[in-house]
Design an enzyme around this catalytic site. Structure first.
Site, PDB file in Angstrom:
ATOM      1  N   ASP A   8       6.947 -10.625 -49.202  1.00  0.00           N
ATOM      2  CA  ASP A   8       8.227 -10.377 -48.082  1.00  0.00           C
ATOM      3  C   ASP A   8       8.838  -9.357 -48.402  1.00  0.00           C
ATOM      4  O   ASP A   8       9.465  -8.729 -49.303  1.00  0.00           O
ATOM      5  CB  ASP A   8       9.263 -11.680 -48.524  1.00  0.00           C
ATOM      6  CG  ASP A   8       9.746 -12.058 -47.036  1.00  0.00           C
ATOM      7  OD1 ASP A   8       9.641 -11.452 -46.253  1.00  0.00           O
ATOM      8  OD2 ASP A   8      10.254 -13.184 -47.189  1.00  0.00           O
ATOM      9  N   GLU A  39       8.021 -10.795 -41.932  1.00  0.00           N
ATOM     10  CA  GLU A  39       8.755 -11.625 -41.214  1.00  0.00           C
ATOM     11  C   GLU A  39      10.399 -11.649 -41.526  1.00  0.00           C
ATOM     12  O   GLU A  39      11.196 -12.171 -40.568  1.00  0.00           O
ATOM     13  CB  GLU A  39       8.560 -13.194 -41.275  1.00  0.00           C
ATOM     14  CG  GLU A  39       8.728 -13.747 -42.775  1.00  0.00           C
ATOM     15  CD  GLU A  39       8.685 -15.271 -43.186  1.00  0.00           C
ATOM     16  OE1 GLU A  39       9.052 -16.083 -41.912  1.00  0.00           O
ATOM     17  OE2 GLU A  39       7.835 -15.782 -43.910  1.00  0.00           O
ATOM     18  N   HIS A  68       9.918 -17.290 -39.879  1.00  0.00           N
ATOM     19  CA  HIS A  68      11.215 -16.543 -39.412  1.00  0.00           C
ATOM     20  C   HIS A  68      10.587 -15.313 -38.273  1.00  0.00           C
ATOM     21  O   HIS A  68      11.401 -14.453 -37.653  1.00  0.00           O
ATOM     22  CB  HIS A  68      11.815 -15.679 -40.472  1.00  0.00           C
ATOM     23  CG  HIS A  68      12.787 -16.326 -41.191  1.00  0.00           C
ATOM     24  ND1 HIS A  68      12.536 -16.016 -42.702  1.00  0.00           N
ATOM     25  CD2 HIS A  68      13.331 -17.613 -41.140  1.00  0.00           C
ATOM     26  CE1 HIS A  68      13.506 -17.182 -43.144  1.00  0.00           C
ATOM     27  NE2 HIS A  68      13.812 -18.098 -42.154  1.00  0.00           N
TER      28      HIS A  68
END
Length: 103
Positions: A8, A39, A68
């Site tokens: 992430d 995301e 997301h």
């Protein structure tokens, strides 16, 4: 083939870090393909065309998403237009974007 998978990437600071460091990492380790979860690359969370472009500019080849990915409605047309941004495959054909890609 050497593949680098990045977890992430969060916000502007994460995107800027990749812009600064990823080219050297790719060169040093002879990376052929970079897949990164983007995301949450927009400020707050979600993803925007501008944050996706920063990731691609840094040297990311494929951006993966998660729940997301759909947070920012202004991103949905971009998701449909770009072959190298993939949404979670389990969202099905009715969701914007694609659940897989060939690089």
């Amino acid at each position: 083939m050497k593949v680098l998978a990045i977890g992430d990437i969060c916000g502007k600071i994460g995107c800027e870090f990749l812009l600064k460091k990823l080219p050297q990492i790719k060169k040093e380790y002879s990376i052929d393909l970079v897949i990164a979860n983007g995301e949450n690359s927009a400020e707050g969370n979600g993803i925007l065309p501008s944050s996706a472009e920063m990731l691609f500019s840094a040297g990311v080849d494929v951006i993966t998403g998660g729940n997301h990915t759909f947070r920012r409605p202004e991103f949905l047309p971009y998701l449909d237009e770009n072959d190298f941004i993939i949404r979670p495959a389990n969202y099905g054909a009715q969701a914007a974007g694609k659940g897989s890609c060939v690089f």
